[in-house]
Design an enzyme around this catalytic site. Structure first.
Site, PDB file in Angstrom:
ATOM      1  N   CYS A  70      -2.454   8.845   3.263  1.00  0.00           N
ATOM      2  CA  CYS A  70      -2.290   8.602   1.287  1.00  0.00           C
ATOM      3  C   CYS A  70      -3.225   8.780   0.476  1.00  0.00           C
ATOM      4  O   CYS A  70      -3.282   8.797  -0.695  1.00  0.00           O
ATOM      5  CB  CYS A  70      -1.273   6.955   2.057  1.00  0.00           C
ATOM      6  SG  CYS A  70      -3.603   6.236   2.355  1.00  0.00           S
ATOM      7  N   GLU A  75       0.904  -1.372   0.368  1.00  0.00           N
ATOM      8  CA  GLU A  75      -0.052  -0.557   0.024  1.00  0.00           C
ATOM      9  C   GLU A  75       1.290   1.126   0.059  1.00  0.00           C
ATOM     10  O   GLU A  75       1.428   1.652   0.973  1.00  0.00           O
ATOM     11  CB  GLU A  75      -0.527  -0.096   1.135  1.00  0.00           C
ATOM     12  CG  GLU A  75      -2.558   0.901   1.434  1.00  0.00           C
ATOM     13  CD  GLU A  75      -1.832   1.996   1.116  1.00  0.00           C
ATOM     14  OE1 GLU A  75      -1.309   3.080   0.426  1.00  0.00           O
ATOM     15  OE2 GLU A  75      -2.037   2.504   2.811  1.00  0.00           O
TER      16      GLU A  75
HETATM   17  P1  NAD Z   1      10.130   7.545   4.886  1.00  0.00           P
HETATM   18  O1  NAD Z   1       9.073   6.702   3.305  1.00  0.00           O
HETATM   19  O2  NAD Z   1      11.183   8.015   5.196  1.00  0.00           O
HETATM   20  O3  NAD Z   1       9.365   6.299   5.696  1.00  0.00           O
HETATM   21  C1  NAD Z   1       7.490   5.886   5.042  1.00  0.00           C
HETATM   22  C2  NAD Z   1       7.591   4.826   6.310  1.00  0.00           C
HETATM   23  O4  NAD Z   1       8.502   3.249   5.561  1.00  0.00           O
HETATM   24  C3  NAD Z   1       7.786   5.003   7.700  1.00  0.00           C
HETATM   25  O5  NAD Z   1       7.625   4.689   8.983  1.00  0.00           O
HETATM   26  C4  NAD Z   1       9.017   4.443   7.753  1.00  0.00           C
HETATM   27  O6  NAD Z   1       9.752   3.620   8.918  1.00  0.00           O
HETATM   28  C5  NAD Z   1       9.168   3.132   6.979  1.00  0.00           C
HETATM   29  N1  NAD Z   1      10.741   2.816   6.420  1.00  0.00           N
HETATM   30  C6  NAD Z   1      11.486   3.176   6.412  1.00  0.00           C
HETATM   31  N2  NAD Z   1      12.229   2.873   4.972  1.00  0.00           N
HETATM   32  C7  NAD Z   1      12.374   1.538   5.791  1.00  0.00           C
HETATM   33  C8  NAD Z   1      12.903   0.205   5.208  1.00  0.00           C
HETATM   34  N3  NAD Z   1      13.846   0.659   4.768  1.00  0.00           N
HETATM   35  N4  NAD Z   1      12.237  -0.607   5.823  1.00  0.00           N
HETATM   36  C9  NAD Z   1      11.444  -0.546   6.607  1.00  0.00           C
HETATM   37  N5  NAD Z   1      10.306  -0.038   6.663  1.00  0.00           N
HETATM   38  C10 NAD Z   1      10.756   1.756   6.115  1.00  0.00           C
HETATM   39  O7  NAD Z   1       9.554   8.642   4.742  1.00  0.00           O
HETATM   40  P2  NAD Z   1       8.633   9.531   6.367  1.00  0.00           P
HETATM   41  O8  NAD Z   1       9.287  11.065   6.503  1.00  0.00           O
HETATM   42  O9  NAD Z   1       8.479   8.631   7.066  1.00  0.00           O
HETATM   43  O10 NAD Z   1       7.276   9.824   5.333  1.00  0.00           O
HETATM   44  C11 NAD Z   1       6.927  10.225   4.883  1.00  0.00           C
HETATM   45  C12 NAD Z   1       6.505  10.010   3.447  1.00  0.00           C
HETATM   46  O11 NAD Z   1       5.969   8.644   3.643  1.00  0.00           O
HETATM   47  C13 NAD Z   1       5.187  10.699   2.529  1.00  0.00           C
HETATM   48  O12 NAD Z   1       5.824  11.707   2.059  1.00  0.00           O
HETATM   49  C14 NAD Z   1       4.682   9.684   2.356  1.00  0.00           C
HETATM   50  O13 NAD Z   1       4.629   9.795   0.767  1.00  0.00           O
HETATM   51  C15 NAD Z   1       5.397   7.956   2.899  1.00  0.00           C
HETATM   52  N6  NAD Z   1       4.175   7.217   4.034  1.00  0.00           N
HETATM   53  C16 NAD Z   1       3.233   7.098   2.969  1.00  0.00           C
HETATM   54  C17 NAD Z   1       2.154   6.609   3.817  1.00  0.00           C
HETATM   55  C18 NAD Z   1       0.807   5.682   3.703  1.00  0.00           C
HETATM   56  O14 NAD Z   1      -0.086   5.345   3.753  1.00  0.00           O
HETATM   57  N7  NAD Z   1       0.997   5.212   2.041  1.00  0.00           N
HETATM   58  C19 NAD Z   1       2.192   6.492   5.126  1.00  0.00           C
HETATM   59  C20 NAD Z   1       3.407   7.482   6.063  1.00  0.00           C
HETATM   60  C21 NAD Z   1       4.475   7.949   5.009  1.00  0.00           C
END
Ligand code: NAD
Length: 477
Positions: free
Chosen positions: A285, A251
């Site tokens: 999202c 997702e």
């Molecule tokens: P991010 O992309 O670094 O992290 C998003 C999520 O993924 C976090 O919960 C993080 O812990 C997890 N994550 C990151 N790297 C990972 C890895 N290597 N392995 C496993 N999990 C990992 O970004 P962020 O600054 O925390 O959030 C911002 C961006 O994330 C937003 O721009 C948005 O696009 C996206 N986001 C999307 C949703 C959604 O519901 N689709 C939710 C939260 C964040």
């Protein structure tokens, strides 16, 4: 308000584990910038233990009867409802969104567990037509131990989604929720533990995300990856899963278009869109992002929407007067600034917001931009914040072309009083979910998920259960 923030722990192999000599992460209240607690982070040995426990837990749980699984999920749903005030307060403290929103989230998680307690009884197979005395059986079996990664934006509901369907199917789960909002996930897991889920079925781990995902996805014990988060991280995890050919439910990000036709009920439309754009400070999202408004009502729409966004009462989510809380972490307001600077440098007009709310914490004012060039970053990348971009359109075909322009395909919205247009737009839009005159996309019985680079597979509904099952055909002679 005085709240007893939970003692943060890991849960592995039926044991709650504290920090000990483990590394720690400071959990911050985004409304004040103050520390709420210290979160223990797993070491490699913890993850090995979690994998072994999940393997054993799966062997126990796959053999549990439908009644046993249903009892645990139903009881956990009851416990979440009993504890709703506490769980919602923890989530507001950690993530920032208003108490009204976190209460809805907790209630939705209880509903989802209850839905799966019933749906798990409908895990049917098939008997194929064969000559007398022979049979071919199509069986559905739990896929196996699941590695699930849940983000911070729905601190209760995301962990709930990652646990409900696999537990219903008879899988074990290693859940790594976001380190920003661990207490809410811990309370969801606690409800399952108190409801009697056997040891080894649910492990709760926190750590350095990349270390945890590499460790778990490198193991052949894990049979399924379930991830919610950005498209970029999702693609990275898909690549890690390819080595052991795991099944995946992804997702990922969205960039939802909203198409508002001339004949829409303007007052109701603005009410709904203001709520949807400012809910969780836009960190959703399926949040509406690109607003395409038909020529005939464009000026009225802009005036009314600007006024409503400017009037939103921003404040600590614990206060009843707050309509919008802070952003979840300091990365988000910094990202808003970059998106808005880029758009205005390319000629966009800023009609309201565009700056942080001056107070402690990570607050950003609801923002409306018009005349944004199509190559601006915000027209192409998920803003994940309370920033709306509005542009005019003339024809249905033009609106559809705008809506489908991006590689994302999660949610899309249209507002019209014409049944014919509603039908055409529903068919033409490339998205996993389409809202016509409505902005609520999630329900326990309805599949939730995207297409294109917004991911694949569904959560919730019967489809969410199917994601956790594999098919086996047995031929009897
Ligand atoms: P991010 O992309 O670094 O992290 C998003 C999520 O993924 C976090 O919960 C993080 O812990 C997890 N994550 C990151 N790297 C990972 C890895 N290597 N392995 C496993 N999990 C990992 O970004 P962020 O600054 O925390 O959030 C911002 C961006 O994330 C937003 O721009 C948005 O696009 C996206 N986001 C999307 C949703 C959604 O519901 N689709 C939710 C939260 C964040």
């Amino acid at each position: 308000m005085t709240v007893c923030y939970p003692d943060l722990k890991l849960r592995i192999d039926g044991e709650w584990l504290g920090a000990g000599t483990r590394r720690r992460h400071q959990v911050i209240n985004p409304a004040t910038g103050t520390t709420l607690g210290e979160l223990p982070l797993v070491q490699g040995a913890d993850l090995d233990r979690a994998l072994e426990a999940a393997d054993r837990g799966f062997q126990v749980w796959r053999r549990a009867t439908a009644d046993e699984r249903a009892r645990v999920l139903k009881k956990a749903a009851d416990l979440i409802r009993e504890r709703i005030d506490y769980i919602a307060t923890i989530a507001t403290l950690e993530e920032g969104k208003t108490l009204a929103e976190t209460r809805i989230e907790a209630a939705a998680t209880a509903n989802l567990f209850e839905f799966y307690a019933e749906e798990l009884r409908r895990t049917y197979g098939r008997v194929l037509v064969r000559p007398t005395g022979t049979r071919s059986l199509v069986m559905k079996e739990p896929v196996g131990p699941v590695a699930a990664f849940a983000p911070w934006n729905f601190p209760i509901a995301n962990p709930g989604r990652k646990l409900g369907a696999p537990i219903a199917a008879g899988c074990s789960v290693i859940l790594k929720p976001a380190e920003e909002a661990p207490g809410s996930a811990l309370e969801v897991v606690r409800a399952l533990v108190d409801a009697g889920v056997p040891s080894g079925v649910v492990q709760l781990v926190f750590g350095v995300p990349d270390e945890v995902s590499r460790h778990l996805l490198g193991s052949s014990i894990i049979r399924q990856l379930s991830f919610t988060g950005s498209t970029a991280v999702g693609k990275h995890l898909l690549a890690l899963s390819a080595n052991t050919a795991k099944r995946t439910t992804m997702e990922l990000g969205g960039h939802a278009p909203v198409i508002v036709f001339d004949d829409a009920d303007l007052t109701r439309t603005i009410d709904l869109l203001t709520m949807a754009k400012t809910r969780n400070a836009g960190q959703v999202c399926v949040a509406p992002t690109r607003f395409y408004v038909q020529d005939g009502i464009y000026d009225r729409f802009i005036r009314a929407f600007t006024e409503r966004l400017a009037g939103i009462n921003i404040g600590d989510g614990l206060l009843a007067s707050s309509q919008m809380g802070p952003m979840a972490n300091p990365r988000r307001p910094a990202a808003m600034e970059r998106f808005i600077d880029d758009a205005t440098a390319r000629g966009a007009r800023l009609l309201t917001g565009g700056e942080p709310e001056v107070r402690k914490g990570f607050f950003w004012k609801p923002t409306l931009l018009t005349e944004v060039p199509v190559d601006a970053r915000i027209m192409n990348e998920e803003p994940f914040g309370p920033v709306a971009v509005v542009a005019p359109f003339s024809s249905l075909e033009e609106a559809i072309a705008h809506a489908n322009r991006l590689p994302y395909g999660l949610a899309a919205y249209a507002f019209t009083e014409s049944a014919k247009r509603a039908m055409l737009i529903g068919d033409a839009i490339e998205a996993g979910m389409v809202g016509i005159n409505i902005v609520v996309m999630a329900a326990a019985d309805a599949p939730f998920g995207g297409v294109k680079e917004s991911g694949h597979g569904s959560e919730d509904g019967p489809e969410g259960l199917q994601e956790c099952l594999v098919t086996k055909t047995i031929h009897h002679a």
